[in-house]
Design a protein around this motif. Structure first.
Motif, mmCIF file in Angstrom:
data_model
loop_
_atom_site.group_PDB
_atom_site.id
_atom_site.type_symbol
_atom_site.label_atom_id
_atom_site.label_comp_id
_atom_site.label_asym_id
_atom_site.label_seq_id
_atom_site.Cartn_x
_atom_site.Cartn_y
_atom_site.Cartn_z
ATOM 1 N N CYS A 12 0.829 -1.079 0.094
ATOM 2 C CA CYS A 12 -0.063 0.027 0.048
ATOM 3 C C CYS A 12 0.777 1.306 0.069
ATOM 4 O O CYS A 12 1.574 1.472 0.832
ATOM 5 C CB CYS A 12 -0.989 0.162 1.288
ATOM 6 S SG CYS A 12 -2.297 -1.348 1.261
ATOM 7 N N LEU A 13 0.758 2.026 -0.963
ATOM 8 C CA LEU A 13 1.494 3.172 -1.105
ATOM 9 C C LEU A 13 0.637 4.656 -1.128
ATOM 10 O O LEU A 13 -0.524 4.627 -1.421
ATOM 11 C CB LEU A 13 2.181 3.334 -2.355
ATOM 12 C CG LEU A 13 3.042 2.111 -2.660
ATOM 13 C CD1 LEU A 13 3.630 2.174 -4.164
ATOM 14 C CD2 LEU A 13 4.057 2.025 -1.682
ATOM 15 N N CYS A 14 1.073 5.624 -0.258
ATOM 16 C CA CYS A 14 0.490 6.988 -0.443
ATOM 17 C C CYS A 14 1.219 7.586 -1.265
ATOM 18 O O CYS A 14 2.392 8.137 -0.771
ATOM 19 C CB CYS A 14 0.199 7.562 0.935
ATOM 20 S SG CYS A 14 -0.583 9.015 1.148
ATOM 21 N N ALA A 15 1.274 7.898 -2.497
ATOM 22 C CA ALA A 15 1.920 8.469 -3.758
ATOM 23 C C ALA A 15 2.346 9.942 -3.281
ATOM 24 O O ALA A 15 1.396 10.684 -3.024
ATOM 25 C CB ALA A 15 1.394 8.280 -4.881
ATOM 26 N N LYS A 16 3.696 10.534 -3.329
ATOM 27 C CA LYS A 16 3.944 11.568 -3.341
ATOM 28 C C LYS A 16 4.309 12.137 -4.656
ATOM 29 O O LYS A 16 4.052 13.364 -4.975
ATOM 30 C CB LYS A 16 5.183 12.021 -2.444
ATOM 31 C CG LYS A 16 4.745 11.808 -0.979
ATOM 32 C CD LYS A 16 3.931 12.643 -0.297
ATOM 33 C CE LYS A 16 3.388 12.548 1.002
ATOM 34 N NZ LYS A 16 2.400 13.369 1.472
ATOM 35 N N ASP A 17 4.971 11.095 -5.354
ATOM 36 C CA ASP A 17 5.054 11.685 -6.996
ATOM 37 C C ASP A 17 4.910 10.318 -7.673
ATOM 38 O O ASP A 17 5.146 9.287 -7.436
ATOM 39 C CB ASP A 17 6.653 12.127 -7.021
ATOM 40 C CG ASP A 17 6.981 12.410 -8.386
ATOM 41 O OD1 ASP A 17 6.238 13.222 -9.090
ATOM 42 O OD2 ASP A 17 8.073 12.254 -8.732
ATOM 43 N N ASP A 29 6.717 6.970 -2.600
ATOM 44 C CA ASP A 29 5.476 7.191 -1.492
ATOM 45 C C ASP A 29 5.944 8.082 -0.519
ATOM 46 O O ASP A 29 7.023 8.883 -0.342
ATOM 47 C CB ASP A 29 5.241 5.673 -1.054
ATOM 48 C CG ASP A 29 6.434 5.176 0.285
ATOM 49 O OD1 ASP A 29 7.357 6.020 0.512
ATOM 50 O OD2 ASP A 29 6.001 4.070 0.620
ATOM 51 N N GLY A 30 4.999 8.160 0.437
ATOM 52 C CA GLY A 30 5.073 9.308 1.727
ATOM 53 C C GLY A 30 6.316 9.046 2.474
ATOM 54 O O GLY A 30 6.826 10.091 3.227
ATOM 55 N N GLN A 31 6.957 7.847 2.649
ATOM 56 C CA GLN A 31 8.217 7.663 3.195
ATOM 57 C C GLN A 31 9.345 7.794 2.428
ATOM 58 O O GLN A 31 10.551 7.554 2.954
ATOM 59 C CB GLN A 31 8.158 6.069 3.866
ATOM 60 C CG GLN A 31 6.935 5.818 4.561
ATOM 61 C CD GLN A 31 7.146 6.694 6.057
ATOM 62 O OE1 GLN A 31 8.038 6.660 6.548
ATOM 63 N NE2 GLN A 31 5.873 7.208 6.325
ATOM 64 N N VAL A 83 -2.444 1.935 -4.469
ATOM 65 C CA VAL A 83 -1.749 3.229 -4.771
ATOM 66 C C VAL A 83 -2.884 4.528 -4.742
ATOM 67 O O VAL A 83 -3.726 4.547 -5.300
ATOM 68 C CB VAL A 83 -0.923 3.623 -5.935
ATOM 69 C CG1 VAL A 83 -0.257 5.033 -6.135
ATOM 70 C CG2 VAL A 83 -0.017 2.355 -6.320
ATOM 71 N N ARG A 84 -2.876 5.133 -3.369
ATOM 72 C CA ARG A 84 -3.319 6.486 -3.248
ATOM 73 C C ARG A 84 -2.735 7.413 -4.065
ATOM 74 O O ARG A 84 -1.513 8.013 -3.795
ATOM 75 C CB ARG A 84 -3.436 6.991 -1.868
ATOM 76 C CG ARG A 84 -4.741 6.338 -0.775
ATOM 77 C CD ARG A 84 -4.706 6.927 0.333
ATOM 78 N NE ARG A 84 -4.922 8.395 0.228
ATOM 79 C CZ ARG A 84 -4.694 9.370 1.273
ATOM 80 N NH1 ARG A 84 -4.134 8.954 2.333
ATOM 81 N NH2 ARG A 84 -4.864 10.664 1.130
ATOM 82 N N THR A 85 -3.687 7.927 -4.937
ATOM 83 C CA THR A 85 -3.034 9.055 -6.034
ATOM 84 C C THR A 85 -3.202 10.574 -5.709
ATOM 85 O O THR A 85 -2.619 11.342 -6.028
ATOM 86 C CB THR A 85 -3.287 8.714 -7.514
ATOM 87 O OG1 THR A 85 -4.782 8.714 -7.346
ATOM 88 C CG2 THR A 85 -3.046 7.307 -7.813
ATOM 89 N N ASP A 86 -4.192 10.627 -4.727
ATOM 90 C CA ASP A 86 -4.700 12.039 -4.341
ATOM 91 C C ASP A 86 -3.399 12.899 -3.955
ATOM 92 O O ASP A 86 -3.661 13.970 -4.162
ATOM 93 C CB ASP A 86 -5.826 11.841 -3.658
ATOM 94 C CG ASP A 86 -5.740 11.468 -2.384
ATOM 95 O OD1 ASP A 86 -4.776 10.292 -2.091
ATOM 96 O OD2 ASP A 86 -6.463 11.690 -1.187
ATOM 97 N N THR A 87 -2.619 12.272 -3.139
ATOM 98 C CA THR A 87 -1.521 13.206 -2.465
ATOM 99 C C THR A 87 -0.364 13.112 -3.610
ATOM 100 O O THR A 87 0.549 14.293 -3.313
ATOM 101 C CB THR A 87 -1.115 12.473 -1.410
ATOM 102 O OG1 THR A 87 -0.510 10.850 -1.802
ATOM 103 C CG2 THR A 87 -1.961 12.276 -0.132
ATOM 104 N N ALA A 88 -0.701 12.760 -4.727
ATOM 105 C CA ALA A 88 0.368 13.084 -5.746
ATOM 106 C C ALA A 88 0.003 14.187 -6.952
ATOM 107 O O ALA A 88 0.736 14.308 -7.720
ATOM 108 C CB ALA A 88 0.676 11.929 -6.794
ATOM 109 N N GLY A 89 -1.299 14.578 -6.650
ATOM 110 C CA GLY A 89 -1.595 15.875 -7.385
ATOM 111 C C GLY A 89 -2.315 15.159 -8.745
ATOM 112 O O GLY A 89 -2.507 16.003 -9.714
#
Length: 136
Positions: A12-17, A29-31, A83-89
């Motif tokens: 599970c990834l919280c994407a930053k880019d 990811d967020g890390q 992948v959560r993409t909302d945090t990657a714009g």
């Protein structure tokens, strides 16, 4: 565990880019850990939508513009990246359509007959994807 014992992994990834590269998608990811998933390895791609406690996976024609949800990418080894993409714009819908342009041999959207956690059914997906490759 080795070989057949370790068939399924879920990440599970919280994407930053998120970046589309020539032969793979790069996800930070967020890390700030970096993941690259080769297009050639992708066999199943879909979006999971949540509404409270309910989840649904739309079929490819049911995906609308700017649809938010969790993008799931499964590779040939039955590893799934959620992948959560909302945090990657970028919306999950934008990433999914970007993948359809780059991954010609995969199943996209809901596959009502498929439980990707079932190794036998997942093997059927692999056979279908390999058959698509042979036909071109």
């Amino acid at each position: 565990m080795k070989g057949k014992d370790m068939r399924y992994v879920s990440i599970c990834l919280c994407a930053k880019d998120i970046e589309f590269k020539e032969e793979s998608i790069r996800i930070v990811d967020g890390q700030l850990e970096e993941y690259e998933i080769p297009y050639e390895e992708m066999v199943l791609v879909y979006i999971v939508l949540r509404d409270g406690e309910d989840c649904r996976i739309p079929e490819i024609w049911g995906i609308t513009e700017h649809m938010e949800g969790v993008l799931v990418i499964c590779n040939r080894r039955q590893n799934c990246f959620a992948v959560r993409t909302d945090t990657a714009g970028q919306s999950a819908e934008e990433i999914l359509w970007g993948l359809t342009e780059r991954v010609p041999y995969a199943l996209f959207g809901s596959q009502p007959w498929l439980n990707e956690y079932d190794s036998g059914q997942f093997d059927e997906v692999l056979k279908m994807v390999d058959m698509m490759k042979e036909c071109t």
